[in-house]
Structures are given as C-alpha cells and as structure tokens.
Design an enzyme around this catalytic site. Structure first.
Site: not given
Ligand SMILES: *Cc1c(COP(=O)(O)O)cnc(C)c1O
Length: 393
Positions: A53, A105, A202, A177
C-alpha cells in the site's frame, strides 16, 4: 552506466517507460511485483519496500514515470480517477472552500457535492478563465482552484499561466485535471500548477481496459503530504494494472497524434453538415479558446462535442452508429459516443447543465484511431438514417 532520460524527447521517454529499471535480468518490460510484503534484511533495515500500500516496485516505476512526464516531483497511482480526486480533496477539511470549473466532469461534481460537503468542504462553480468571476467568488477560506482545460464536454479553455499565477498570489493551490490532453500535449506544472490529476482510464491507458488515476505534485512539502494521504487512504493501484497502464503509455505519442488528426478531420466535416448546429473543438479556429489552447498546449485532444439542430435525431443516431460504439468513457483506441445530458453529466443539476450548454441536443464523441474516412461514413450514414426516420424522407 546511468542514462539521463531528461535529454530524451517525450516520445522516447514514453516508449522506454520501465525499460531501464530492472538491473538483474535487463527485462525491457518491467516485471509485475505481485507481492504485498517485503522481507527486511534485519531490524532497522528495509530494501526500500515494506508493504505494497505504501510502495510497490511496479507501481513505483509508473509513479516515477508520470512525475517526470508532468515535470513534477512525485507521482501517485490510484485505483481510479475518482480515487485520485478523493485523495487530493483529503488535503482539505471543515470550513475550506474550493473554486471549481463550471463545466465539470460529473463524477467530480458528485464527489464534491454529495461527499466532500459532508466533511465541511464547499465548492463554487465558475468559469475558471474569467479572472473577474474568480476574484468575485474567492473567499478568505478558499484553499484551491480545480481546473479542467479543456472542459468536458464543452471544451472550454482556461489560460493556465494566468489563472495559476493568480491563485498563487492569493495563496491558493492550483489543481489541474489534465486527463484530456495528457503530458504529451500539455504540462500544467510547467505553467504554474501545483497538482496534476489524471483519469488514466482515458488516454494514458488508452485501450478502454484499465481503470486508474494518477496524481503528480510539485514541491517537497506537498509531495510529502500527498504521500501520507495516498498511503493512509489506501486507494492505490494494484501491480497488474500499474503494468497494464505503463504498457498503454508507451504508445501515447502516436495515439494522441492519430486521435488529434482524426478528431480534426471529423470535426471539420460535421461543422459543414446541414443537420449539425455547432461543433465544440479547440482545434477549430472558430473555437473561442483556440488561441490560448495553441499557446499553452502542443496539440489537441481526441474528443469533441457537437449539437444537432433537432433533439429528435439523438436517439436514432445512437441506434444507427456501428463502427462508433454508443458507450461512456473516452480516450481509448476505439471510437465511443455518449449523450452527456443523460449519462456522464446526469448528476449535475439541469440548471447548471443548461447554463454551460450541456443540453438534450449535445453529443460527445471520443474519436478513436480507426480510419477517419470510415468514421465519417459511419456518422453520415447514422445521421441520414435518423433524418429519414424523423422526416420520413
Ligand atoms: C473519467 C474522468 C474522471 C474520473 O476518472 P475515473 O477513472 O473514471 O474514476 C475525472 N476527470 C475527468 C476529466 C474524466 O474524464
């Protein structure tokens, strides 16, 4: 021989993730250390690894790679993008306030409004590129600004140098982000951000097959704080998925170039389509954020949104697309199309959604790396079939 990887361009650093880190066998693909515990040589000594962890060798190679790619000081791999955001939000507590991108998001909005609010953390949603609006909404207890640029689905662009500089003067942390552009196209820390977060599910993973989140911090104190939270909360990425994510990241450069090429071609095609009212894609010179985007990023993401002239087209289009899958998520090699108002953004109240333009005629398209002409043909056929059904032509 020690190699200084900083002299390599980003394509080379990406392709070589983990390939120089295994000194015993020289394995070019870094091994998966499927172990939770590590033997101590003797009392008071450690190999550097104690319990997975806290630190796992496979995860560490990934974490060092993302920290270096984003020009940060430390990287942290989490079990999802949301886990990464939750870990970051644990920096804040009772009475703290955040400024957050308006077109956000949906999951991040839900985490802030339904969970962080219970811990006394409040958020105000604002156009993060509007300094007057930010100034008006900033409070003495505002601790940080959370920026998505481009936003999803409307692709609003924030000038990171300007806004991160403003935040720093105000004593706030800047959290960016960077999911949609990845460090291949944009490196927010170089523009003044303190923390970068990724849904690595993504583009970084890139194959619609691994769920992961990444955090990068700048500065010793913040990096130590984040290491404490990452270990204490424990929403860490497992060794198998750490390996799979690195495998995906090796091809990030060529994937992003192809995503951008395809998305630009298709966005231009849709812009000229008589059934389409608007296309939101920063690569288009008509996009309001086009110039800032070109200034701070070396390329464009592979997703864009478009608004049909008639809401009745939406359902049949989603039924008729074949090569493009009707599915949530984005950033993978396969093309996916989603309907934000009822899917990814369903948790955002209608009032806020309408304010930013996420209405019932808007579709979001994550363009894959298939052949652009095949994708255009699939879209054209689906739109024509939808028109035939609605108008009976
Ligand atoms: C998908 C997404 C998230 C969340 O991520 P997960 O891997 O689905 O938990 C956060 N910010 C953005 C811009 C996203 O596209």
């Amino acid at each position: 021989m020690t190699l200084d990887k900083r002299h390599w361009r980003i394509e080379s650093r990406l392709a070589q993730i983990g390939s120089l880190e295994e000194p015993v066998t020289g394995a070019v693909s870094y091994p998966i250390y499927q172990a939770t515990a590590f033997r101590h040589p003797k009392l008071g000594q450690s190999t550097g690894f104690d319990y997975s962890r806290t630190k796992n060798p496979t995860r560490k190679v990934l974490e060092d790679a993302i920290a270096e790619l984003e020009s940060g000081d430390a990287g942290f791999a989490c079990s999802s993008g949301m886990a990464a955001l939750q870990t970051i939000f644990a920096l804040f507590g009772q009475g703290d306030h955040l400024l957050v991108s308006l077109d956000l998001y949906g999951g991040t909005y839900r985490l802030l409004e339904r969970i962080m609010s219970r811990f006394g953390v409040t958020a105000t949603y604002v156009d993060t590129n509007d300094l007057d609006a930010l100034e008006a909404q900033a409070k003495p207890n505002t601790k940080a600004i959370l920026i998505e640029t481009p936003t999803n689905p409307l692709m609003m662009i924030t000038d990171l140098k300007k806004v991160c500089g403003w935040a720093r003067r105000k004593g706030m942390l800047s959290i960016v982000d960077n999911t949609l552009l990845t460090p291949f196209f944009q490196r927010p820390i170089e523009l003044g951000a303190d923390i970068v977060i990724h849904s690595a599910t993504k583009y970084l993973g890139g194959h619609n097959d691994v769920l992961a989140g990444l955090i990068v911090t700048k500065g010793k104190e913040l990096s130590e704080q984040m290491a404490f939270l990452h270990n204490s909360i424990g929403a860490v990425l497992n060794p198998q998925d750490s390996w799979l994510l690195m495998r995906g990241m090796k091809t990030l450069a060529i994937r992003m170039e192809r995503h951008q090429y395809n998305a630009t071609k298709i966005a231009e095609h849709l812009l000229a389509h008589p059934a389409v009212e608007a296309v939101y894609y920063p690569a288009l010179p008509t996009h309001p954020g086009h110039e800032i985007q070109n200034m701070q990023s070396s390329g464009n993401t592979g997703i864009f949104s478009f608004r049909m002239k008639d809401a009745r087209y939406i359902e049949p289009i989603l039924r008729h697309i074949r090569l493009i899958a009707f599915a949530e998520s984005l950033g993978g090699v396969e093309s996916l199309m989603t309907y934000p108002a009822v899917q990814t953004h369903a948790d955002i109240p209608e009032e806020i959604r309408r304010q930013v333009g996420v209405d019932d005629r808007l579709l979001r398209y994550s363009v894959g790396i298939e052949h652009a002409e095949d994708l255009i043909a699939d879209l054209d056929r689906a739109i024509a079939a939808a028109q035939a059904e609605i108008e009976g032509v």
